[in-house]
Write a protein that holds these residues in place. Structure first.
Motif, PDB file in Angstrom:
ATOM      1  N   MET A   1       5.388  10.776  -4.241  1.00  0.00           N
ATOM      2  CA  MET A   1       4.071  11.547  -4.418  1.00  0.00           C
ATOM      3  C   MET A   1       3.085  11.114  -3.627  1.00  0.00           C
ATOM      4  O   MET A   1       2.844  10.004  -3.111  1.00  0.00           O
ATOM      5  N   ARG A   2       2.383  12.132  -3.096  1.00  0.00           N
ATOM      6  CA  ARG A   2       1.291  12.007  -2.123  1.00  0.00           C
ATOM      7  C   ARG A   2      -0.034  12.000  -2.893  1.00  0.00           C
ATOM      8  O   ARG A   2       0.066  12.812  -3.801  1.00  0.00           O
ATOM      9  N   GLY A   3      -1.111  11.705  -2.152  1.00  0.00           N
ATOM     10  CA  GLY A   3      -2.532  11.787  -2.848  1.00  0.00           C
ATOM     11  C   GLY A   3      -3.433  12.072  -2.000  1.00  0.00           C
ATOM     12  O   GLY A   3      -3.472  11.938  -0.684  1.00  0.00           O
ATOM     13  N   GLU A  48       0.512   6.827   0.213  1.00  0.00           N
ATOM     14  CA  GLU A  48       0.307   8.046   1.151  1.00  0.00           C
ATOM     15  C   GLU A  48      -0.836   8.746   0.746  1.00  0.00           C
ATOM     16  O   GLU A  48      -0.633   9.536  -0.168  1.00  0.00           O
ATOM     17  N   ILE A  49      -2.184   8.638   1.319  1.00  0.00           N
ATOM     18  CA  ILE A  49      -3.404   9.351   0.560  1.00  0.00           C
ATOM     19  C   ILE A  49      -3.998   9.837   1.940  1.00  0.00           C
ATOM     20  O   ILE A  49      -4.273   9.117   2.983  1.00  0.00           O
ATOM     21  N   VAL A 102       1.953  16.230  -5.288  1.00  0.00           N
ATOM     22  CA  VAL A 102       0.483  15.630  -4.860  1.00  0.00           C
ATOM     23  C   VAL A 102      -0.395  15.520  -6.099  1.00  0.00           C
ATOM     24  O   VAL A 102      -0.428  16.227  -6.985  1.00  0.00           O
ATOM     25  N   ALA A 103      -1.160  14.421  -6.033  1.00  0.00           N
ATOM     26  CA  ALA A 103      -2.226  13.951  -7.084  1.00  0.00           C
ATOM     27  C   ALA A 103      -3.441  14.030  -6.246  1.00  0.00           C
ATOM     28  O   ALA A 103      -3.561  13.742  -5.043  1.00  0.00           O
ATOM     29  N   TYR A 169      -5.739  15.417 -10.920  1.00  0.00           N
ATOM     30  CA  TYR A 169      -4.754  16.652 -11.354  1.00  0.00           C
ATOM     31  C   TYR A 169      -3.378  16.011 -10.426  1.00  0.00           C
ATOM     32  O   TYR A 169      -3.521  15.623  -9.330  1.00  0.00           O
ATOM     33  N   PHE A 170      -2.227  16.782 -11.258  1.00  0.00           N
ATOM     34  CA  PHE A 170      -0.857  16.377 -10.573  1.00  0.00           C
ATOM     35  C   PHE A 170      -0.127  17.771 -10.203  1.00  0.00           C
ATOM     36  O   PHE A 170      -0.049  18.490 -11.334  1.00  0.00           O
ATOM     37  N   TYR A 171       0.244  18.087  -9.245  1.00  0.00           N
ATOM     38  CA  TYR A 171       0.877  19.601  -8.718  1.00  0.00           C
ATOM     39  C   TYR A 171       2.149  19.232  -8.121  1.00  0.00           C
ATOM     40  O   TYR A 171       2.416  18.265  -7.496  1.00  0.00           O
TER      41      TYR A 171
END
Length: 286
Positions: A1-3, A48-49, A102-103, A169-171
């Motif tokens: 997941m990326r942020g 990874e942000i 992504v978050a 939020y997470f999507y």
């Protein structure tokens, strides 16, 4: 997941101070405000942000955080040309998101005690619900008697509950397509509530009510900044454990080694921040 860490905006509720500096670089007790949401993403295992800022403030964020490598992270930067709503972050970060979930976290939101609530990936969209005394300022969640979500309404005049959606939020990656299809609201913004409503219509929105032991603070006003600083001060002095410590979050996740954290601690010893990191390494804290 990326942020994605959204730290743009004008900070107009904090003028005249934020006419000269980003509110996300202002202190909340002993750390820059941005450390708190960044540590939340790191605690969720995200390395990874993308940090979204204004063009004027970006050099200051880069000076503070660099490329993230000292924390075991990969930070990149993008500019929000105008504050056109939270959902604009998915348009700005479309290439960064790619085919990954992504978050998104807001740069002025502080979470404490969220714990395992961050660990699972969403089937579509995943947001949280938290009770507040002034729900009309936020996106309000309406539940039926069985706890199913009936609606999410942005800043309603007559809220249907006291539960609101905080700024985390997470999507799935299709959030980019949803955001691309949004039209500005009556406020002239691309609303994050419209994204959540889209997932709700598809039957793919999970809303998790945060436990009563969880603390969420929105630090967008002078009063809320003072309250947040006092909360952090009391907890840290009482427990001896820091809130929003990026180095600790990265170390506990295994993103940096003991030697790397000791190296980070060295230049921070005079402030006491570095001594805290050393105590963690030496087993004086859990």
């Amino acid at each position: 997941m990326r942020g994605i860490l959204l730290a743009g905006g004008t900070g107009s509720r904090l003028w005249p101070i934020t006419m000269a500096m980003s509110k996300q670089l202002m202190p909340i007790f002993d750390k820059p405000m941005v450390y708190y949401p960044l540590s939340t993403l790191v605690s969720a295992g995200i390395r990874e942000i993308l940090v979204i800022t204004t063009s004027e403030d970006q050099p200051h964020f880069q000076r503070l955080l660099g490329d993230g490598s000292r924390f075991g992270l990969a930070l990149t930067y993008a500019v929000q040309p105008r504050p056109d709503g939270i959902a604009q972050a998915f348009r700005i970060g479309a290439d960064f998101i790619g085919d990954e979930p992504v978050a998104l976290i807001l740069g002025d939101n502080i979470f404490h005690g969220v714990g395992n609530a961050l660990d699972s990936e969403p089937a579509g969209g995943r947001v949280f619900a938290y009770p507040v005394a002034d729900p009309e300022r936020y996106g309000v969640v309406e539940f039926d008697d069985d706890g199913h979500v009936l609606s999410i309404e942005e800043k309603p005049e007559k809220p249907k509950s006291t539960y609101v959606v905080p700024g985390l939020y997470f999507y799935r990656p299709d959030v980019v397509e949803i955001a691309a299809g949004l039209v500005p609201s009556a406020r002239g913004e691309l609303e994050i509530t419209a994204v959540n409503e889209a997932y709700l219509r598809q039957g793919r929105l999970d809303v998790t009510v945060l436990d009563r032991g969880t603390v969420w603070l929105d630090t967008g006003t002078f009063q809320s900044m003072v309250q947040a600083s006092e909360y952090v001060r009391v907890i840290e002095e009482r427990q001896g454990l820091k809130i929003g410590c990026v180095e600790e979050a990265a170390w506990r996740r295994g993103f940096i080694s003991d030697d790397q954290m000791r190296e980070l601690a060295e230049p921070l010893l005079k402030s006491g921040y570095g001594r805290y990191l050393v105590r963690l390494l030496d087993g004086g804290l859990r």
